[in-house]
Design an enzyme around this catalytic site. Structure first.
Site, short mmCIF file in Angstrom:
data_model
loop_
_atom_site.label_atom_id
_atom_site.label_comp_id
_atom_site.label_asym_id
_atom_site.label_seq_id
_atom_site.Cartn_x
_atom_site.Cartn_y
_atom_site.Cartn_z
CG HIS A 287 38.20 40.69 37.15
ND1 HIS A 287 37.63 41.94 37.18
CD2 HIS A 287 39.11 40.72 36.15
CE1 HIS A 287 38.18 42.69 36.23
NE2 HIS A 287 39.07 41.98 35.59
CB SER B 256 39.32 43.94 33.08
OG SER B 256 40.41 43.74 33.94
CG ASP C 66 35.88 41.92 40.11
OD1 ASP C 66 37.02 41.66 40.55
OD2 ASP C 66 35.69 42.57 39.07
#
Lengths: 386, 215
Positions: free
Chosen positions: A360, A162, A327
């Protein structure tokens, strides 16, 4: 919903391991942050050849406590499943470093730390909203200073998911000679309009909390807990997939089998409220604003004349790009863009999309294919280290 | 090698013993830059990287195989030969290899053109549809031929663009590629003795193996 939390957060009184750079750091915005403070943790031992250092970059609400019990929350480290003895990032072989990002709230220079003037003199108040805007590149420059301090000339690898993945990409673009291999996970070269939009909801929720007081909540001995909790709740939904939410909670009620339109609570609601209220115990609202902005600003192509490939022209770095099939915050298409740009730059790149229904957040969870991929890639890279 | 880091040992055997991979590996100069298209679990890359010290990369469309290859420490990406070769710059590689995959591509002619754009040389192997057993089966049974090399029924085969060795020579001529070397190979990957004669090879070789350059 989170109760108003007094400013005496659980974080008070905890001493983080930190290094102070009195010369400070020149930021992308033009300001010089003086002094620069970087809080960090290390695991394992740097070998004599200084060839086994791995930097871990944490995500938006992560911190430097990767592989040990968190001193504030008393919970396990956020990547204990990946980093440790015998694990893919093996602390018996590697010297593992993780720094709290610039703008964070676990000891590095950030809105919660004491404000300083241009000469670095303390001002007797926290920075709050006066903390200068920082970028992902500023975060990386701060980490580079930490590596100098630790005597690490070159990283064997840098990895993170991320926002951590954004830092990984920035590391490879900014210091290609200091990075041998890079593993950007569930990330992108820029924040999409949708990503920015979700962040803006969180920021607006914080701003709308009467306890926010224009960012100077410390003056009033409160924190904008409700706003910050809503920000966290919104963000948390984006970290999960619909499948994961359905599997975990479905439409189950906490109160019983019958819906009565009174005080019924779906389990998913109480879960989110728990996520929100526990978050405000450990995270600073101004830090949240600062870091979400840094993510929104991130645009690797814009930093290199509009082309991601230009950022990696002739790069010696070996890449392993990883995405997760469910995701939707940083979808596989975004990773594929990174891969295509790396191909255009004729870079050495591996790319795996891992099948997972966990959204995610999968990069933080038990995904055997993720572990196989990371350990295999690191092993392959170790063969080729030069 | 970083001191204190155990190397990723290729303990004992390579990933594959396939002889046709050996023949391809023999065509590649040591320390070259190589792209292997449709690299599967990385069996050929494994040989090239460990025995020829090449800077090898792979692309593969089957994600399980990609994961296996990357977990083996090989630089492989999940990509589609039909669409993703366009993203590589010109002459990025010394060799671009397509082993037993050409016949499964959507646009083989375009894939070949891309290979010779991004690589200085292309190495291509494919099952020879001119093999006598294929011809005999079609002639004698009137059904789509199934052999060891082509063992799937017509409705579920990935092989949608089959050709003979002669067809491939014709395409190379039409598109201006120079055939630097070629070999007729049997299914096990052994060189066939009639490899100097195109017509015999077209009848008796189970696979064709070509080394091409731009004309």
């Amino acid at each position: 919903m989170a109760e108003t939390v007094r400013a005496s957060l659980a974080t008070a009184g905890i001493t983080h391991q930190r290094v102070v750079f009195p010369e400070g750091l020149a930021l992308d915005c033009g300001a010089v942050l003086k002094p620069l403070v970087v809080a960090y943790r290390t695991y394992g031992r740097l070998n004599d050849a200084k060839s086994n250092a791995i930097l871990i970059c944490h995500a938006l609400t992560g911190d430097q406590y990767v592989a040990e019990t968190h001193p504030v929350t008393s919970k396990p480290g956020w990547w204990e499943i990946m980093v440790g003895p015998g694990l893919p990032v093996d602390t018996e072989r590697f010297f593992v470093i993780c720094a709290n990002v610039l703008g964070g709230c676990m000891g590095s220079s950030g809105p919660r730390e004491e404000m300083t003037d241009a000469e670095g003199r303390p001002q007797g108040r926290p920075w709050g909203m006066q903390f200068p805007p920082v970028t992902i590149r500023d975060m990386v420059r701060a980490q580079a200073k930490l590596l100098d301090h630790l005597g690490v000339p070159k990283l064997f690898s840098v990895l993170g998911g991320s926002m951590g993945g954004m830092q990984v990409l920035e590391w490879a673009a900014l210091y290609p000679e200091r990075v041998f291999s890079a593993i950007p996970i569930a990330t992108a070269t820029h924040h999409s309009a949708q990503n920015i939009a979700f962040h803006e909801i969180g920021r607006q929720a914080i701003n709308a909390d009467p306890d926010f007081h224009g960012g100077e909540y410390w003056r009033h001995g409160v924190v904008p807990a409700r706003g910050l909790a809503v920000a966290r709740m919104t963000a948390h939904i984006t970290y999960l997939s619909e499948e994961a939410l359905t599997r975990k909670f479905g439409r189950r009620l906490r109160t019983g089998p019958m819906l009565t339109f009174s005080n019924d609570l779906f389990e998913v609601e109480s879960y989110l409220q728990y996520q929100g209220s526990s978050f405000v115990q450990r995270f600073d609202a101004n830090s949240y604003l600062t870091i979400t902005r840094a993510m929104d600003y991130f645009d690797l192509a814009a930093e290199h004349g509009g082309s991601v490939a230009a950022a990696f022209r002739n790069t010696p770095v070996r890449f392993c790009v990883i995405s997760f099939s469910s995701d939707w915050l940083f979808p596989t298409a975004m990773s594929r863009e990174i891969v295509r740009a790396l191909n255009a730059a004729a870079a050495n790149v591996s790319f795996v999309e891992i099948t997972s229904d966990k959204g995610h957040d999968a990069f933080l969870l038990d995904e055997p294919d993720l572990f196989r991929t990371v350990s295999g890639f690191l092993a392959g890279a170790a063969e080729r280290w030069r | 090698m970083p001191e204190g880091l155990a190397p990723a040992p290729r303990t004992g055997r390579p990933l594959s013993d396939r002889l046709d991979l050996r023949l391809i590996a023999e065509m590649v100069e040591p320390r070259a830059r190589v792209l292997d298209i449709g690299c599967g679990d990385g069996a050929l890359l494994d040989i090239l990287v460990h025995e020829k010290d090449v800077d090898g990369r792979g692309i593969e469309i089957d994600m399980a195989l990609v994961t296996a290859a990357v977990a083996h420490g090989l630089p492989v990406i999940h990509a589609d030969a039909d669409t993703d070769l366009a993203f590589y710059p010109d002459a990025a590689f010394d060799y671009v290899i397509l082993s037993r995959t050409l016949q499964a591509t959507e646009r083989p002619r375009e894939v070949l053109a891309q290979m010779l754009r991004i690589g200085r040389r292309a190495i291509v192997s494919f099952p020879n549809f001119g093999h006598w057993q294929v011809r005999a089966r079609l002639l004698l049974t009137g059904r789509m031929p199934r052999t060891k090399a082509l063992d799937r029924a017509w409705y579920d085969t990935p092989n949608i663009h089959l050709c003979t060795i002669s067809d491939f020579f014709a395409l190379c001529e039409a598109d201006g590629y120079r055939v630097e070397r070629w070999l007729g190979v049997d299914e096990a990957g052994r060189k066939t003795p009639w490899r100097r004669n195109r017509r015999l090879a077209n009848l008796f070789a189970e696979q064709g193996l070509f080394l091409l350059t731009r004309g």
